[in-house]
Write a protein that holds these residues in place. Structure first.
Motif, PDB file in Angstrom:
ATOM      1  N   ALA A  13       5.091  14.641  -7.657  1.00 33.47           N
ATOM      2  CA  ALA A  13       5.889  14.728  -6.427  1.00 33.47           C
ATOM      3  C   ALA A  13       7.066  13.781  -6.587  1.00 33.47           C
ATOM      4  O   ALA A  13       6.987  12.604  -6.261  1.00 33.47           O
ATOM      5  N   ARG A  14       8.148  14.293  -7.111  1.00 31.22           N
ATOM      6  CA  ARG A  14       9.276  13.422  -7.443  1.00 31.22           C
ATOM      7  C   ARG A  14      10.605  14.145  -7.248  1.00 31.22           C
ATOM      8  O   ARG A  14      10.683  15.361  -7.287  1.00 31.22           O
ATOM      9  N   ILE A  15      11.645  13.363  -7.030  1.00 29.99           N
ATOM     10  CA  ILE A  15      13.008  13.877  -6.921  1.00 29.99           C
ATOM     11  C   ILE A  15      13.657  13.737  -8.292  1.00 29.99           C
ATOM     12  O   ILE A  15      13.844  12.617  -8.777  1.00 29.99           O
ATOM     13  N   ILE A  19       1.373   6.885  -6.792  1.00 33.61           N
ATOM     14  CA  ILE A  19       0.325   7.856  -7.120  1.00 33.61           C
ATOM     15  C   ILE A  19       0.872   9.277  -7.003  1.00 33.61           C
ATOM     16  O   ILE A  19       0.661  10.129  -7.879  1.00 33.61           O
ATOM     17  N   ALA A  20       1.594   9.544  -5.898  1.00 35.44           N
ATOM     18  CA  ALA A  20       2.175  10.876  -5.715  1.00 35.44           C
ATOM     19  C   ALA A  20       3.233  11.162  -6.772  1.00 35.44           C
ATOM     20  O   ALA A  20       3.316  12.284  -7.301  1.00 35.44           O
ATOM     21  N   TRP A  21       4.039  10.160  -7.112  1.00 38.04           N
ATOM     22  CA  TRP A  21       5.094  10.353  -8.120  1.00 38.04           C
ATOM     23  C   TRP A  21       4.498  10.671  -9.489  1.00 38.04           C
ATOM     24  O   TRP A  21       4.966  11.573 -10.183  1.00 38.04           O
ATOM     25  N   THR A  23      12.772   8.409  -5.377  1.00 39.56           N
ATOM     26  CA  THR A  23      11.570   9.036  -4.826  1.00 39.56           C
ATOM     27  C   THR A  23      10.778   8.044  -3.986  1.00 39.56           C
ATOM     28  O   THR A  23      10.323   8.365  -2.880  1.00 39.56           O
ATOM     29  N   LEU A  24      10.609   6.836  -4.507  1.00 45.03           N
ATOM     30  CA  LEU A  24       9.868   5.817  -3.760  1.00 45.03           C
ATOM     31  C   LEU A  24      10.571   5.482  -2.446  1.00 45.03           C
ATOM     32  O   LEU A  24       9.935   5.357  -1.391  1.00 45.03           O
ATOM     33  N   PHE A  51       0.831  -1.203   0.000  1.00 43.38           N
ATOM     34  CA  PHE A  51       0.000   0.000   0.000  1.00 43.38           C
ATOM     35  C   PHE A  51       0.872   1.262   0.000  1.00 43.38           C
ATOM     36  O   PHE A  51       0.546   2.250  -0.678  1.00 43.38           O
ATOM     37  N   GLN A  52       1.948   1.241   0.769  1.00 46.88           N
ATOM     38  CA  GLN A  52       2.845   2.405   0.797  1.00 46.88           C
ATOM     39  C   GLN A  52       3.457   2.654  -0.572  1.00 46.88           C
ATOM     40  O   GLN A  52       3.560   3.805  -1.023  1.00 46.88           O
TER      41      GLN A  52
END
Length: 358
Positions: free
Chosen positions: A122-124, A116-118, A147-148, A109-110
């Protein structure tokens, strides 16, 4: 109307709204936890509390956070993605608090939430190289795994540090406020308001969670706080080519990240499962040295505040700010170590007197 207001006013309104929401909803979360049997029961060696305690307080934090974020931020793709991913984390955390999910399922789930955020942005994408003439490196395909890894580390770091009454909420509030100033400085105003809402949710929950705690935030809260911090810190703060930008989120989240890394390495070196919980975290060691829960939490909150201040100063321009940041951190950590040592000596003297008296 609110969305056209100046950023400082929106951030303050978001903080207050989230705090009030969490404060007034926490008693309902406590009642719900008791009805559902979502109780944290003592018994394991690593657990400090002595009475069964409800552990769905994170639901109140989440309600205040989401309500304030939706009311005071202008929706756009990255922010919407972070909120959707955070909602998934909340649902997973609530299920874990009620039914005790297995670790591989929680990790899945994490990862899904981080993806989803990436995908939303929302990413490096850039890492700075402070001591290199090149200055920075564009990560390209390596940006996704990094990022993950960052989001997973932050999510579990706050979860692992949630071992003293009020500690996770206090540390997260401090880190959120630190990153808020940095986000505003790099032009990420909506993320700054999001972080204000996160800090507000923590502050509204703290009156019920400080020692002796009436309710714990559980995984519902701790994983939300860690994930939201990790995702928000990738927006803007890792994208700058400034020489020290990489260290800003690392410092703001330094205490939980260090505790997690230290625990992982310690367990691996002793031949134990690195993912298996034990009684060796920083807060456990402070208690073993004679500090009570209130003093240990206050000390760790102070260390987190120093690291957060250092992060803000590093984000500021100018050599003087950076020198001040280094001096502040050195002085603060030195004082914290001196306090721990003095308390340990006092505890040993007290125990020696008791043994001689017996």
């Amino acid at each position: 109307m609110f969305l056209s207001s100046p950023l400082p006013l929106r951030a303050l309104c978001a903080l207050l709204a989230a705090a009030l929401g969490a404060f007034f909803l926490t008693p309902s979360a406590e009642s719900l936890a008791r009805r559902l049997g979502a109780m944290d029961r003592p018994g394991e060696k690593r657990k400090i509390h002595t009475q069964p305690t409800p552990r769905l307080g994170g639901a109140a934090i989440a309600a205040g956070f989401f309500a304030a974020a939706l009311a005071f931020t202008a929706p756009y793709s990255v922010l919407s993605g972070v909120l959707r991913a955070s909602l998934l984390i909340v649902l997973m955390g609530a299920a874990d608090d009620c039914f005790s999910l297995r670790s591989p399922l929680k990790l899945a789930f994490q990862l899904l939430a981080a993806l989803i955020a990436w995908r939303a942005g929302a990413r490096i994408g850039v890492l700075t190289l402070p001591f290199s003439a090149r200055g920075h490196v564009v990560l390209g395909a390596w940006g996704l795994p990094l990022t993950l890894l960052w989001m997973l580390a932050c999510t579990n770091a706050v979860n692992l540090i949630d071992g003293l009454d009020g500690l996770a909420a206090g540390v997260t509030a401090i880190a959120s406020l630190s990153l808020l100033f940095v986000a505003a400085a790099v032009g990420e105003g909506e993320i700054a308001v999001l972080l204000a809402a996160l800090a507000g949710g923590c502050l509204g929950f703290l009156p019920y969670n400080r020692f002796p705690a009436r309710i714990f935030m559980g995984d519902t809260g701790s994983q939300l706080l860690g994930f939201a911090l990790g995702a928000a810190s990738t927006v803007g703060m890792f994208k700058s080519h400034a020489a020290l930008s990489f260290f800003v989120p690392l410092l703001a989240l330094g205490l939980p990240l260090f505790d997690t890394a230290f625990a992982f390495c310690r367990r691996a070196l002793h031949g134990k499962n690195p993912l298996r919980a034990d009684r060796g975290h920083i807060h456990h060691r402070l208690l073993d040295r004679g500090l009570d829960q209130q003093r240990a939490a206050a000390l760790l909150d102070g260390v987190s505040a120093l690291l957060g201040l250092t992060a803000v100063l590093l984000a500021a321009r100018g050599e003087a700010a950076r020198i001040l940041a280094a001096l502040t951190t050195a002085a603060g950590l030195g004082a914290a170590l001196a306090l721990i040592r003095a308390r340990a000596l006092e505890t040993r003297r007290h125990r020696s007197q008791q043994e001689h008296g017996a």
